[in-house]
Design a protein around this motif. Structure first.
Motif, PDB file in Angstrom:
ATOM      1  N   LEU A  83       0.716  -1.319  -0.095  1.00 52.26           N
ATOM      2  CA  LEU A  83       0.058   0.001  -0.119  1.00 52.26           C
ATOM      3  C   LEU A  83       0.697   1.360   0.038  1.00 52.26           C
ATOM      4  CD1 LEU A  83      -3.029   0.550   0.046  1.00 52.26           C
ATOM      5  CD2 LEU A  83      -2.963   0.447   2.589  1.00 52.26           C
ATOM      6  N   ALA A  84       1.728   1.182   0.779  1.00 53.00           N
ATOM      7  CA  ALA A  84       2.928   2.503   0.720  1.00 53.00           C
ATOM      8  C   ALA A  84       3.532   2.481  -0.528  1.00 53.00           C
ATOM      9  CB  ALA A  84       3.942   2.235   1.845  1.00 53.00           C
ATOM     10  N   GLU A  85       3.815   1.621  -1.195  1.00 54.80           N
ATOM     11  CA  GLU A  85       4.621   1.685  -2.560  1.00 54.80           C
ATOM     12  C   GLU A  85       3.540   2.260  -3.506  1.00 54.80           C
ATOM     13  OE1 GLU A  85       6.161  -1.765  -4.896  1.00 54.80           O
ATOM     14  OE2 GLU A  85       7.072  -1.921  -2.939  1.00 54.80           O
ATOM     15  N   THR A  86       2.210   1.795  -3.560  1.00 54.79           N
ATOM     16  CA  THR A  86       1.370   2.121  -4.494  1.00 54.79           C
ATOM     17  C   THR A  86       0.689   3.730  -4.120  1.00 54.79           C
ATOM     18  OG1 THR A  86       0.212   0.254  -4.321  1.00 54.79           O
ATOM     19  CG2 THR A  86      -1.141   1.801  -5.386  1.00 54.79           C
ATOM     20  N   THR A  87       0.826   4.220  -2.949  1.00 51.81           N
ATOM     21  CA  THR A  87       0.299   5.455  -2.617  1.00 51.81           C
ATOM     22  C   THR A  87       1.092   6.448  -2.193  1.00 51.81           C
ATOM     23  OG1 THR A  87       0.133   4.926  -0.352  1.00 51.81           O
ATOM     24  CG2 THR A  87      -2.062   4.625  -1.510  1.00 51.81           C
ATOM     25  N   GLY A  88       2.536   5.903  -2.132  1.00 52.54           N
ATOM     26  CA  GLY A  88       3.458   6.941  -1.771  1.00 52.54           C
ATOM     27  C   GLY A  88       3.507   7.437  -0.197  1.00 52.54           C
ATOM     28  N   GLU A  89       2.562   6.855   0.560  1.00 54.64           N
ATOM     29  CA  GLU A  89       2.526   7.170   1.827  1.00 54.64           C
ATOM     30  C   GLU A  89       2.343   5.975   2.846  1.00 54.64           C
ATOM     31  OE1 GLU A  89      -1.280   9.658   2.368  1.00 54.64           O
ATOM     32  OE2 GLU A  89      -0.493  10.412   0.258  1.00 54.64           O
ATOM     33  N   ARG A  90       3.125   6.242   3.870  1.00 55.02           N
ATOM     34  CA  ARG A  90       3.200   4.984   4.783  1.00 55.02           C
ATOM     35  C   ARG A  90       2.267   5.179   6.318  1.00 55.02           C
ATOM     36  NH1 ARG A  90       6.291   1.088   5.218  1.00 55.02           N
ATOM     37  NH2 ARG A  90       7.869   1.626   3.545  1.00 55.02           N
ATOM     38  N   VAL A  91       1.410   4.177   6.274  1.00 53.56           N
ATOM     39  CA  VAL A  91       0.344   4.289   7.180  1.00 53.56           C
ATOM     40  C   VAL A  91       0.924   4.033   8.539  1.00 53.56           C
ATOM     41  CG1 VAL A  91      -1.867   3.015   7.936  1.00 53.56           C
ATOM     42  CG2 VAL A  91      -1.567   3.432   5.497  1.00 53.56           C
ATOM     43  N   PRO A  92       0.749   4.745   9.737  1.00 51.44           N
ATOM     44  CA  PRO A  92       1.282   4.645  10.836  1.00 51.44           C
ATOM     45  C   PRO A  92       0.762   3.271  11.263  1.00 51.44           C
ATOM     46  CG  PRO A  92       0.492   6.910  10.686  1.00 51.44           C
ATOM     47  CD  PRO A  92       0.025   6.152   9.365  1.00 51.44           C
ATOM     48  N   TYR A  93       1.654   2.398  12.041  1.00 54.41           N
ATOM     49  CA  TYR A  93       1.683   0.966  12.428  1.00 54.41           C
ATOM     50  C   TYR A  93       2.585   0.741  13.527  1.00 54.41           C
ATOM     51  CZ  TYR A  93       1.837  -3.952  11.733  1.00 54.41           C
ATOM     52  OH  TYR A  93       1.943  -5.569  12.036  1.00 54.41           O
ATOM     53  N   PHE A  94       2.176   0.113  14.368  1.00 61.41           N
ATOM     54  CA  PHE A  94       3.323  -0.097  15.607  1.00 61.41           C
ATOM     55  C   PHE A  94       2.915  -1.669  16.173  1.00 61.41           C
ATOM     56  CE2 PHE A  94       4.376  -0.008  19.996  1.00 61.41           C
ATOM     57  CZ  PHE A  94       5.776  -0.052  20.040  1.00 61.41           C
ATOM     58  N   ALA A  95       4.087  -2.435  15.834  1.00 59.51           N
ATOM     59  CA  ALA A  95       3.714  -3.739  16.204  1.00 59.51           C
ATOM     60  C   ALA A  95       4.710  -4.071  17.628  1.00 59.51           C
ATOM     61  CB  ALA A  95       4.512  -4.838  15.188  1.00 59.51           C
ATOM     62  N   GLY A  96       3.893  -3.403  18.641  1.00 58.95           N
ATOM     63  CA  GLY A  96       4.791  -3.595  20.025  1.00 58.95           C
ATOM     64  C   GLY A  96       4.072  -4.664  21.022  1.00 58.95           C
ATOM     65  N   GLY A  97       2.691  -5.066  20.542  1.00 56.90           N
ATOM     66  CA  GLY A  97       2.212  -6.214  21.592  1.00 56.90           C
ATOM     67  C   GLY A  97       1.159  -5.512  22.324  1.00 56.90           C
TER      68      GLY A  97
END
Ligand code: FAD
Length: 364
Positions: free
Chosen positions: A77-91
């Motif tokens: 998705l980031a590659e397609t739109t040029g924007e990174r969606v905030p995501y946090f994999a901390g548990g």
């Protein structure tokens, strides 16, 4: 004529539209307001990438398959739109504050251990070591290291954008009826016009059952109220039996959420927010000093057995339901979109999803 009409540009409709358009299908995405206007904007974005005790296998599949799909999905998705969606994999840390909270936490431990999924029992001291700002009256908890959060509004908007980049046509119009002839859907009616399609995907969230011509579908709204305060006393998602905290990278903490059967009423109420605030303060009294940033409410699409409706209707085999994801629609969006694509392609499904059938035995 569109090959597929998708009704609703919440996270489910937008995710389906993107994957279908990528597969070369002509897609028209019909949204009455704007992408992310419904529950997908109100959510707190927690991704419960763990097994839920007692969940139906088809439900479990949606959650655990989405867990596999999410990282690559967001990267694409980031590659397609040029924007990174905030995501946090901390548990996520789930806490017990009363003896009565333990059976549910024990069941959570057992369900995840049985599948070899990461889960850890944490004593009170360990919980406080991990999150020093927690209420010291806690009894202990369970840590689910694979859980994550995502910015659900940014994600839904990115999916709608990606769908359009892949060729989907997004129109701002309210669908008033499903149109059919000879036991098949021929398209939909919107703004007095007939929109023809070979397939219709019903992804209008809790409003899915309100559209004329939709076969009986017990999807109902369940209101959730939530609020935001400044500051981040905790670093992980932390939940109790009364509510949960989601620390955002923007130095704010989201606190959720009520679960109220009040019909289509999207108001925030003093009583609801007081309940949410009390749940938040029980988890971390340090929230009390945080400036109040705002409150909102959204309508979750709920079903009587808690499972979404996903698949074709028996009476109208080219009308596919993709609604009723209740509290986990942000989590289950990638696997839902994958399944809708397979159904439209007429290919065999990798998992048995008959338990999600929109007219399943005994409930309509
Ligand atoms: C307070 C709260 C917290 C939540 N937290 C989480 C969480 O942490 N994690 C999680 O996974 N889930 C969470 N959820 C649940 C999640 O928000 C939903 O499961 C998910 O957003 C459902 O997505 P949807 O696309 O089916 O519905 P919606 O997002 O409601 O989208 C439906 C869309 O259809 C459109 N529409 C309706 N009728 C028509 C029509 N006739 N014609 C055209 N368009 C129409 C609407 O305008 C809307 O845009 C939460 C929900 C709430 C309210």
């Amino acid at each position: 004529m569109a090959d597929v009409i998708v009704i609703g540009a919440g996270i489910i409709g937008a995710a389906c539209a993107w994957r279908l358009a990528q597969a070369g299908v002509r897609v028209t995405l019909l949204e009455r307001t704007a992408p992310a206007a419904g529950a997908s904007q109100a959510a707190l974005g927690v991704l419960q990438f763990h097994a839920m005790p007692g969940a139906h296998p088809a439900y479990q599949h949606l959650s655990l398959r989405s867990r596999e799909l999410y990282p690559a999905w967001l990267a694409e998705l980031a590659e397609t739109t040029g924007e990174r969606v905030p995501y946090f994999a901390g548990g996520q840390l789930k806490l017990a504050f009363a003896e009565a909270d333990w059976p549910e936490l024990e069941a959570l431990l057992a369900a995840n251990e049985a599948l070899g999924l990461p889960v850890e029992r944490a004593g009170a001291d360990e919980c406080l070591l991990l999150e020093p700002a927690l209420n010291p009256t806690l009894l202990g908890g369970v840590f689910l290291p694979a859980d994550a959060w995502v910015d659900n509004t940014a994600l839904t908007l990115a999916l709608a954008k990606a769908a359009q980049r892949a060729g989907a046509c997004l129109e701002r119009v309210a669908v008033t009826a499903i149109e059919q002839a000879g036991g098949r859907v021929t398209g939909v009616r919107a703004a007095g016009q007939h929109y023809a399609a070979d397939w219709v995907v019903l992804a209008a969230g809790c409003w899915s059952s309100q559209i004329a011509g939709v076969p009986a579908l017990p999807v109902q709204p369940v209101r959730g109220q939530a609020l935001a305060v400044a500051g981040r006393p905790v670093r992980h998602v932390v939940a109790s039996s009364h509510g949960y905290l989601v620390p955002k990278t923007t130095e704010q903490t989201l606190v959720g959420a009520t679960v109220e059967a009040v019909g289509y009423d999207e108001a925030t109420t003093l009583g609801g927010l007081a309940q949410v605030a009390a749940a938040g303060l029980e988890i971390s009294p340090r929230l009390a000093g945080g400036a109040f940033l705002g409150a909102w409410a959204g309508l979750r699409p709920a079903t009587p057995d808690g499972r979404p409706c996903l698949g074709p209707f028996a009476a109208l085999p080219n009308l596919i339901a993709a609604a009723g994801h209740f509290r986990n629609g942000i989590l289950q969006a990638p696997a839902t979109a994958e399944i809708v694509c397979v159904l439209v392609a007429g290919a065999p499904l990798a998992a048995d999803i008959s338990g999600l059938n929109p007219d399943r035995e005994g409930w309509v």
